[in-house]
Write an enzyme that holds these catalytic residues in place. Structure first.
Site, short mmCIF file in Angstrom:
data_model
loop_
_atom_site.label_atom_id
_atom_site.label_comp_id
_atom_site.label_asym_id
_atom_site.label_seq_id
_atom_site.Cartn_x
_atom_site.Cartn_y
_atom_site.Cartn_z
N ASP A 142 -3.26 -18.26 0.54
CA ASP A 142 -4.01 -19.35 0.24
C ASP A 142 -5.28 -20.24 0.77
O ASP A 142 -6.24 -20.59 0.52
CB ASP A 142 -3.82 -19.73 -1.21
CG ASP A 142 -2.68 -20.87 -1.23
OD1 ASP A 142 -1.40 -20.27 0.53
OD2 ASP A 142 -1.98 -20.89 -2.06
N TYR A 144 1.02 -1.03 0.04
CA TYR A 144 0.18 -0.27 0.20
C TYR A 144 0.85 1.37 -0.03
O TYR A 144 0.51 2.56 -0.43
CB TYR A 144 -1.18 0.27 0.90
CG TYR A 144 -2.07 -0.48 1.07
CD1 TYR A 144 -2.51 -1.96 1.12
CD2 TYR A 144 -3.60 0.22 1.16
CE1 TYR A 144 -3.42 -2.58 0.27
CE2 TYR A 144 -4.74 -0.43 0.94
CZ TYR A 144 -4.48 -1.88 0.63
OH TYR A 144 -5.76 -2.81 0.48
N LYS A 150 2.98 -15.30 2.54
CA LYS A 150 2.65 -16.19 1.37
C LYS A 150 4.28 -16.33 1.24
O LYS A 150 4.65 -16.39 0.04
CB LYS A 150 2.61 -15.37 0.07
CG LYS A 150 2.36 -16.59 -1.13
CD LYS A 150 1.66 -17.22 -0.96
CE LYS A 150 1.24 -18.10 -2.17
NZ LYS A 150 0.31 -19.29 -2.44
N ASP A 202 -12.64 -8.41 4.61
CA ASP A 202 -13.74 -8.64 3.97
C ASP A 202 -14.49 -10.02 3.64
O ASP A 202 -15.47 -10.05 3.80
CB ASP A 202 -13.51 -7.92 2.32
CG ASP A 202 -13.60 -6.17 2.09
OD1 ASP A 202 -13.51 -5.96 2.95
OD2 ASP A 202 -14.44 -6.34 0.78
N ASP A 239 -6.72 -7.36 4.40
CA ASP A 239 -7.07 -6.35 3.48
C ASP A 239 -8.96 -7.08 2.60
O ASP A 239 -9.68 -7.02 3.18
CB ASP A 239 -7.09 -5.24 2.08
CG ASP A 239 -8.34 -4.68 0.95
OD1 ASP A 239 -9.37 -4.23 1.69
OD2 ASP A 239 -7.70 -4.85 -0.04
#
Ligand code: IPM
Ligand code: MG
Length: 358
Positions: free
Chosen positions: A223, A141, A191, A251, A247
């Site tokens: 994942d 970001y 990851k 959600d 982020d």
């Protein structure tokens, strides 16, 4: 000394939902003999229209001095085609950076009265109580980026992901502290099978965990985590991860609860905290009394807990929200016909919460 907050309604449904959260906050504070002052400031599209920038200096200054900031939501199609540095989202990103808000706390809880509305089977979500701790001041970001340019006839763009040891340490520490008093489990998500930043993240997270004897730390690839959140969401306690993964996963986790309109968030640093619902500005339903104010009302409760030092007001607001839902009051987003529920407007929902403060 009396506490002071800044309210930033923002865009779309922001004005309606912050108005209700403020009303509930004032009523709850009064019942607990607590007082605070507030002022309203602009950010996002509203600020672009009024000042030509998404985050005016005046708003930043007021937020810096305040004990807490309550924000509705920013952005909307009206400002989608402005230059990247003027996008309404820059208001949020700028506030997070200038106020040093490095930790985003998103509690994902399933209200028993709404378990049937989850897209997952009720028995899968019944025990869900997850605290997502998202790093908020670093990662991709805030890395260097190159907007699309044409090099040798090929259009290209890039964004850089970077994390340093201190950035990882402070967020993982906060996650471990948060796990104490909960189930004591922290899942660090990365990851590390592919990314260098993730390999550093995993190493530092494991080192930090050594200082917390009561905390059990495990590591999971992002994942797999996305999959486990729908297969076995009840298995998570605290989940800590970087900015971008946080982020996306927040959600995903948010919908487990049956409505994104109900979920609050706190963004914390070493000074002022910022509190906002996790949903967006929903311009399509703005001004019609359709918006669900509960996510913002619960964000205000978090503000009393973390920034205004009043757990009693926080708990009073949360209990009233639980009660309103079990009493069957629903805004349009969570209303279902033929179940004996009472459909209410944004403002009526605020009032029903106030009626149950005790
Ligand atoms: C969030 C939002 C923001 C983010 C946007 C509005 C910049 O999606 O708070 O999760 O990506 O962090
Ligand atoms: Mg998001």
């Amino acid at each position: 000394m009396s506490k002071h907050i800044v309210v930033i309604p923002g865009d779309g449904i922001g004005a309606e939902i912050t108005a209700e959260a403020l009303r509930v906050s004032q009523a709850a504070a009064e019942k607990c003999g607590f007082s605070f002052t507030y002022e309203s400031k602009q950010a996002g599209g509203a600020a672009i229209d009024a000042y030509g920038v998404p985050l005016p200096e005046d708003t930043i200054e007021a937020c810096r001095k305040a004990d807490g900031v309550l924000l509705g939501a920013v952005g909307g199609p009206k400002w989608d085609n402005v230059a990247p540095e003027l996008r309404a989202e820059k208001a949020i990103l700028g506030l997070r950076k200038t106020l040093g808000l490095y930790a985003n706390l998103r509690p994902i809880k399933v209200f028993p009265a709404l378990a049937a509305q989850s897209p997952l089977k009720p028995e899968l979500v019944r025990d869900v109580d997850i605290l997502i701790v998202r790093e908020l001041n670093g990662g991709i970001y805030y890395g260097d980026r190159q907007e699309a340019v044409t090099v040798k006839g090929i259009e290209q763009a890039w964004d850089k992901e970077g994390y340093s040891r201190p950035e990882i340490e402070r967020i993982v520490r906060l996650a471990c502290r948060s796990a104490i008093g909960r189930k004591g489990r922290v899942t660090s998500v990365d990851k590390a099978n592919v990314l260098a930043t993730s390999r550093l993240w995993r190493k530092v997270a494991a080192e930090v965990a050594v200082d917390f004897a009561q905390v059990e730390m495990s590591h999971m690839y992002v994942d797999n985590c996305a999959m486990q959140l729908v297969l076995n969401p009840g298995s998570f306690d605290v989940l800590v991860t970087g900015n971008l993964f946080g982020d996306i996963l927040s959600d995903e986790a948010a919908v487990l609860s049956g409505s994104i309109g109900l979920l609050p968030s706190a963004s914390l640093g070493d000074g002022t905290g910022l509190y906002e619902p996790i949903h967006g500005s929903a311009p399509d339903i703005a001004g019609q009394g359709l918006a669900n104010p509960l996510g913002t009302i619960l964000s205000a409760a978090m503000m009393f807990r973390f920034s205004l030092g009043n757990e009693k007001v926080a708990a009073m607001i949360e209990a009233a929200v639980d009660q309103v839902l079990s009493d069957g009051y629903r805004t349009a987003d969570i209303y279902q016909q033929g179940q004996g529920l009472t459909k209410v407007s944004t403002e009526e929902m605020g009032q029903q919460v106030i009626n149950r403060l005790k």
